[in-house]
Motif scaffolding. Structure first.
Motif, PDB file in Angstrom:
ATOM      1  N   ARG A  12     -35.109 -12.241  23.918  1.00 32.92           N
ATOM      2  CA  ARG A  12     -36.182 -11.238  23.790  1.00 32.92           C
ATOM      3  C   ARG A  12     -36.990 -11.496  22.524  1.00 32.92           C
ATOM      4  N   ILE A  14     -39.232 -12.385  19.405  1.00 29.72           N
ATOM      5  CA  ILE A  14     -39.701 -13.608  18.739  1.00 29.72           C
ATOM      6  C   ILE A  14     -38.934 -14.829  19.253  1.00 29.72           C
ATOM      7  N   ASN A  32     -29.807 -18.617  23.401  1.00 24.71           N
ATOM      8  CA  ASN A  32     -28.655 -17.739  23.142  1.00 24.71           C
ATOM      9  C   ASN A  32     -29.038 -16.272  23.334  1.00 24.71           C
ATOM     10  N   ALA A  34     -26.933 -12.075  23.337  1.00 22.03           N
ATOM     11  CA  ALA A  34     -25.683 -11.363  23.054  1.00 22.03           C
ATOM     12  C   ALA A  34     -25.191 -10.621  24.291  1.00 22.03           C
ATOM     13  N   ASN A  36     -27.857  -9.410  26.964  1.00 19.76           N
ATOM     14  CA  ASN A  36     -28.885  -9.255  27.985  1.00 19.76           C
ATOM     15  C   ASN A  36     -29.075 -10.538  28.793  1.00 19.76           C
ATOM     16  N   ALA A  87     -31.461 -14.501  15.695  1.00 18.19           N
ATOM     17  CA  ALA A  87     -30.830 -13.238  16.104  1.00 18.19           C
ATOM     18  C   ALA A  87     -30.721 -12.303  14.915  1.00 18.19           C
ATOM     19  N   ILE A  89     -30.729  -7.755  13.743  1.00 20.55           N
ATOM     20  CA  ILE A  89     -30.751  -6.350  14.183  1.00 20.55           C
ATOM     21  C   ILE A  89     -31.197  -5.433  13.044  1.00 20.55           C
ATOM     22  N   TYR A 156     -31.046  -3.748   5.795  1.00 18.58           N
ATOM     23  CA  TYR A 156     -31.710  -4.837   6.524  1.00 18.58           C
ATOM     24  C   TYR A 156     -32.522  -5.715   5.569  1.00 18.58           C
ATOM     25  N   PRO A 186     -41.755 -12.703   9.021  1.00 18.84           N
ATOM     26  CA  PRO A 186     -42.718 -11.936   9.815  1.00 18.84           C
ATOM     27  C   PRO A 186     -42.982 -10.580   9.173  1.00 18.84           C
ATOM     28  N   LEU A 188     -45.143  -6.935  10.606  1.00 18.37           N
ATOM     29  CA  LEU A 188     -44.928  -5.964  11.687  1.00 18.37           C
ATOM     30  C   LEU A 188     -45.303  -6.620  13.016  1.00 18.37           C
ATOM     31  N   ILE A 189     -44.299  -6.960  13.799  1.00 19.86           N
ATOM     32  CA  ILE A 189     -44.498  -7.711  15.040  1.00 19.86           C
ATOM     33  C   ILE A 189     -44.072  -6.839  16.220  1.00 19.86           C
ATOM     34  N   THR A 191     -42.230  -6.057  19.000  1.00 20.40           N
ATOM     35  CA  THR A 191     -41.050  -6.404  19.801  1.00 20.40           C
ATOM     36  C   THR A 191     -40.208  -5.140  19.962  1.00 20.40           C
ATOM     37  N   ILE A 193     -37.389  -4.565  18.688  1.00 19.05           N
ATOM     38  CA  ILE A 193     -36.499  -4.283  17.558  1.00 19.05           C
ATOM     39  C   ILE A 193     -36.806  -2.912  16.953  1.00 19.05           C
ATOM     40  N   HIS A 194     -38.078  -2.504  17.016  1.00 17.38           N
ATOM     41  CA  HIS A 194     -38.459  -1.229  16.392  1.00 17.38           C
ATOM     42  C   HIS A 194     -37.871  -0.043  17.164  1.00 17.38           C
TER      43      HIS A 194
END
Ligand code: NAP
Length: 247
Positions: A12, A14, A32, A34, A36, A87, A89, A156, A186, A188-189, A191, A193-194
């Motif tokens: 998923r 980036i 790779n 985890a 999904n 990868a 989080i 993070y 990066p 603010l992209i 995806t 993750i937010h």
């Protein structure tokens, strides 16, 4: 020159964009993921449609046995030339005073220990002294490493500061092995993750404050990663490349 690469977290965001852009270049890509599998399989299919070779590999980057096995399976596609340590989080936005140990441990297990394990295996596979071709390692840091993530993600942000330091140290360590090591930071992209941090609209909401006036796309980061993997960046190592719209 055609290449064989491994992208951690390639199912998923980036990582997905990077894998598909690399596939379009005719490279072989180990994707790779985890949990999904469906998303990883979709990336593999997109690469196959573009004429590339790919396979999905399950593995939690924070588990050493998974990482070792992931690199062994990736090598079945061909001798590795590049690894994207992507990868990562976040956890729900919180101040440090409200963070519990389990949350911080998971952030550091995946983002720091996971990245170090992947970088170690990458060196073991790429190093000329171990029979490898040399190559390129790209680590995913974040603008948070220099902004600090106050009131949201100081855990993070610290984990991403570790990526900057790893890039500086490892690039010096493995240059003589023919391995380049660089980081992308990066901003603010757009995806998912937010959403996993409880703020699905975060990139759009804050992206307008960047000098370029918008959030970035995963493809815009993927393009920079593919450049760092490619021979076009052959004299670039130890660099921290901001892809932030100026943020
Ligand atoms: P994302 O859309 O949430 O995707 C995360 C990817 O990582 C997924 O493929 C996921 O696999 C995989 N993953 C999560 N935990 C894993 C684990 N323990 N082992 C293996 N794979 C795992 O994230 P993203 O926004 O693309 O972020 C990619 C990288 O860029 C991260 O390191 C992130 O910190 C960094 N970054 C992102 C932004 C941004 O604004 N998006 C900004 C700065 C830095 P599943 O699909 O199986 O869950």
């Amino acid at each position: 020159m055609t290449k064989t690469i491994l992208v951690t977290g390639g199912s998923r965001g980036i990582g997905r964009s990077t894998a598909i852009l690399a596939g379009r270049m005719g490279w072989s890509v180990a994707v790779n993921y985890a949990r999904n599998k469906a998303a990883a399989d979709e990336v593999v299919a997109a690469i196959a449609d573009a004429g590339g070779k790919a396979r999905a590999i399950r593995g939690d980057v924070s588990v050493e046995a998974d990482v070792v096995s992931m690199f062994e399976q990736a090598s079945e596609l061909g001798t590795l030339d590049g690894v994207v340590v992507n990868a990562g989080i976040v956890a729900p936005a919180s101040k440090l005073m409200d963070m519990d140990t389990a949350r911080m441990r998971r952030i550091f297990d995946v983002n720091v220990l996971g990245a170090y394990l992947c970088a170690r295996e990458a060196v073991r596979h790429l190093a000329r002294s171990r029979g490898g071709n040399g190559g390129s390692i790209v680590l995913l840091s974040s603008a948070a490493a220099r902004i600090g993530g106050p009131n949201e993600y100081v855990d993070y942000a610290g984990s991403k500061g570790a990526m900057d330091t790893l890039t500086i140290g490892l690039s010096k360590e493995v240059g003589p092995e023919g391995i380049r090591v660089n980081a992308i930071r990066p901003g603010l992209i757009e995806t998912e993750i937010h959403a996993s941090g409880g703020q699905p609209d975060r990139a759009q909401r804050l992206g307008v404050t960047a000098p370029l006036g918008r959030a970035g796309t995963a493809d815009e980061v993927g393009e920079a990663i593919v450049w760092l993997l490619s021979d076009a960046s052959s004299y670039v190592t130890g660099s921290l490349l901001d892809v932030t719209g100026g943020r």
